[in-house]
Design a protein around this motif. Structure first.
Motif, PDB file in Angstrom:
ATOM      1  N   UNK A  19      13.552   6.739   9.326  1.00  0.00           N
ATOM      2  CA  UNK A  19      14.605   5.612   9.180  1.00  0.00           C
ATOM      3  C   UNK A  19      14.039   4.211   8.846  1.00  0.00           C
ATOM      4  N   UNK A  20      13.035   4.031   9.390  1.00  0.00           N
ATOM      5  CA  UNK A  20      12.364   2.693   9.011  1.00  0.00           C
ATOM      6  C   UNK A  20      11.947   2.594   7.604  1.00  0.00           C
ATOM      7  N   UNK A  21      11.217   3.462   7.116  1.00  0.00           N
ATOM      8  CA  UNK A  21      10.841   3.531   5.703  1.00  0.00           C
ATOM      9  C   UNK A  21      11.893   3.316   4.743  1.00  0.00           C
ATOM     10  N   UNK A  22      13.063   4.176   5.263  1.00  0.00           N
ATOM     11  CA  UNK A  22      14.144   4.291   4.292  1.00  0.00           C
ATOM     12  C   UNK A  22      14.839   2.607   4.166  1.00  0.00           C
ATOM     13  N   UNK A  23      14.665   1.901   5.306  1.00  0.00           N
ATOM     14  CA  UNK A  23      15.217   0.508   5.537  1.00  0.00           C
ATOM     15  C   UNK A  23      14.355  -0.644   4.961  1.00  0.00           C
ATOM     16  N   UNK A  24      13.104  -0.281   4.866  1.00  0.00           N
ATOM     17  CA  UNK A  24      12.103  -1.284   4.278  1.00  0.00           C
ATOM     18  C   UNK A  24      12.491  -1.743   3.030  1.00  0.00           C
ATOM     19  N   UNK A  25      12.633  -3.211   3.046  1.00  0.00           N
ATOM     20  CA  UNK A  25      12.723  -4.135   1.855  1.00  0.00           C
ATOM     21  C   UNK A  25      11.406  -4.212   1.234  1.00  0.00           C
ATOM     22  N   UNK A  26      11.256  -4.653  -0.165  1.00  0.00           N
ATOM     23  CA  UNK A  26      10.124  -4.997  -0.906  1.00  0.00           C
ATOM     24  C   UNK A  26       9.279  -6.073  -0.223  1.00  0.00           C
ATOM     25  N   UNK A  27       9.762  -6.833   0.584  1.00  0.00           N
ATOM     26  CA  UNK A  27       8.997  -7.992   1.213  1.00  0.00           C
ATOM     27  C   UNK A  27       8.568  -7.653   2.506  1.00  0.00           C
ATOM     28  N   UNK A  28       9.045  -6.542   3.046  1.00  0.00           N
ATOM     29  CA  UNK A  28       9.026  -6.022   4.596  1.00  0.00           C
ATOM     30  C   UNK A  28       7.590  -5.448   4.945  1.00  0.00           C
ATOM     31  N   UNK A  29       7.269  -5.637   6.200  1.00  0.00           N
ATOM     32  CA  UNK A  29       6.033  -5.023   6.584  1.00  0.00           C
ATOM     33  C   UNK A  29       6.052  -3.906   7.710  1.00  0.00           C
ATOM     34  N   UNK A  30       5.114  -3.156   7.803  1.00  0.00           N
ATOM     35  CA  UNK A  30       5.307  -2.178   8.873  1.00  0.00           C
ATOM     36  C   UNK A  30       4.031  -2.299   9.782  1.00  0.00           C
ATOM     37  N   UNK A  31       4.082  -2.457  11.166  1.00  0.00           N
ATOM     38  CA  UNK A  31       2.979  -2.246  11.952  1.00  0.00           C
ATOM     39  C   UNK A  31       3.379  -1.291  12.882  1.00  0.00           C
ATOM     40  N   UNK A  32       2.157  -0.375  12.902  1.00  0.00           N
ATOM     41  CA  UNK A  32       2.172   0.793  13.798  1.00  0.00           C
ATOM     42  C   UNK A  32       1.175   0.430  15.171  1.00  0.00           C
ATOM     43  N   UNK A  33       1.829   0.961  16.232  1.00  0.00           N
ATOM     44  CA  UNK A  33       1.123   0.597  17.370  1.00  0.00           C
ATOM     45  C   UNK A  33       1.438   1.670  18.441  1.00  0.00           C
ATOM     46  N   UNK A  34       0.932   1.694  19.534  1.00  0.00           N
ATOM     47  CA  UNK A  34       1.090   2.668  20.442  1.00  0.00           C
ATOM     48  C   UNK A  34       0.802   4.198  19.938  1.00  0.00           C
ATOM     49  N   UNK A  35       1.682   4.956  20.398  1.00  0.00           N
ATOM     50  CA  UNK A  35       1.581   6.352  19.629  1.00  0.00           C
ATOM     51  C   UNK A  35       2.208   6.696  18.180  1.00  0.00           C
ATOM     52  N   UNK A  36       2.541   5.337  17.857  1.00  0.00           N
ATOM     53  CA  UNK A  36       3.100   5.539  16.248  1.00  0.00           C
ATOM     54  C   UNK A  36       1.839   5.533  15.329  1.00  0.00           C
ATOM     55  N   UNK A  37       0.538   5.241  15.815  1.00  0.00           N
ATOM     56  CA  UNK A  37      -0.678   5.228  15.024  1.00  0.00           C
ATOM     57  C   UNK A  37      -0.993   6.602  14.608  1.00  0.00           C
ATOM     58  N   UNK A  38      -0.537   7.570  15.315  1.00  0.00           N
ATOM     59  CA  UNK A  38      -0.609   8.929  15.008  1.00  0.00           C
ATOM     60  C   UNK A  38      -0.180   9.358  13.775  1.00  0.00           C
ATOM     61  N   UNK A  39       0.814   8.558  13.210  1.00  0.00           N
ATOM     62  CA  UNK A  39       1.432   8.953  11.827  1.00  0.00           C
ATOM     63  C   UNK A  39       0.312   8.763  10.582  1.00  0.00           C
ATOM     64  N   UNK A  40      -0.799   7.965  11.008  1.00  0.00           N
ATOM     65  CA  UNK A  40      -1.913   7.835  10.256  1.00  0.00           C
ATOM     66  C   UNK A  40      -2.629   8.893  10.292  1.00  0.00           C
ATOM     67  N   UNK A  41      -2.832   9.856  11.118  1.00  0.00           N
ATOM     68  CA  UNK A  41      -3.641  11.159  11.255  1.00  0.00           C
ATOM     69  C   UNK A  41      -3.819  11.922  10.127  1.00  0.00           C
ATOM     70  N   UNK A  42      -5.268  11.918   9.691  1.00  0.00           N
ATOM     71  CA  UNK A  42      -5.511  12.956   8.241  1.00  0.00           C
ATOM     72  C   UNK A  42      -4.678  14.124   8.212  1.00  0.00           C
ATOM     73  N   UNK A  43      -4.163  14.283   6.896  1.00  0.00           N
ATOM     74  CA  UNK A  43      -3.481  15.597   6.785  1.00  0.00           C
ATOM     75  C   UNK A  43      -2.116  15.925   7.209  1.00  0.00           C
ATOM     76  N   UNK A  44      -1.663  14.803   8.049  1.00  0.00           N
ATOM     77  CA  UNK A  44      -0.174  14.988   8.596  1.00  0.00           C
ATOM     78  C   UNK A  44       0.982  14.681   7.684  1.00  0.00           C
TER      79      UNK A  44
END
Length: 98
Positions: A19-44
């Motif tokens: 949902x967040x990625x769908x709403x991100x504008x071209x000048x917006x940024x995304x910060x992952x913290x807590x368990x959200x960093x699991x989104x960066x796990x290789x191969x996921x």
């Protein structure tokens, strides 16, 4: 208005990340913290989703949370708390995805 989006929940429990990625504008940024960093796990699926989003220089992850979960990523720039505050001040708005 440029917005810093902050995600802290696991990307595997619901679709906040998508949902967040769908709403991100071209000048917006995304910060992952807590368990959200699991989104960066290789191969996921979530890592591929973030790659496809084209967030060059606009994807950040809290370094403390990356270290706590033994995750390293070339995709996101690791930031400490001081940089987190600086990002919060740089963007006009901060949107925490609770």
């Amino acid at each position: 208005m440029p917005t810093l989006h902050v995600l802290s929940h696991s990307p595997f429990g619901d679709d906040r990340l998508g949902s967040c990625l769908r709403l991100l504008g071209s000048d917006d940024a995304l910060l992952l913290c807590g368990d959200a960093v699991y989104a960066l796990h290789d191969g996921c699926d979530t890592q591929r989703l973030l790659q496809a989003a084209g967030l060059d220089q606009r994807l950040f992850a809290l370094d403390e949370d990356l270290q706590a979960r033994a995750i390293s990523s070339e995709l996101a720039k690791a930031v400490d708390y001081r940089a987190f505050v600086a990002l919060s001040l740089h963007y006009d708005k901060v949107n925490s995805w609770l």
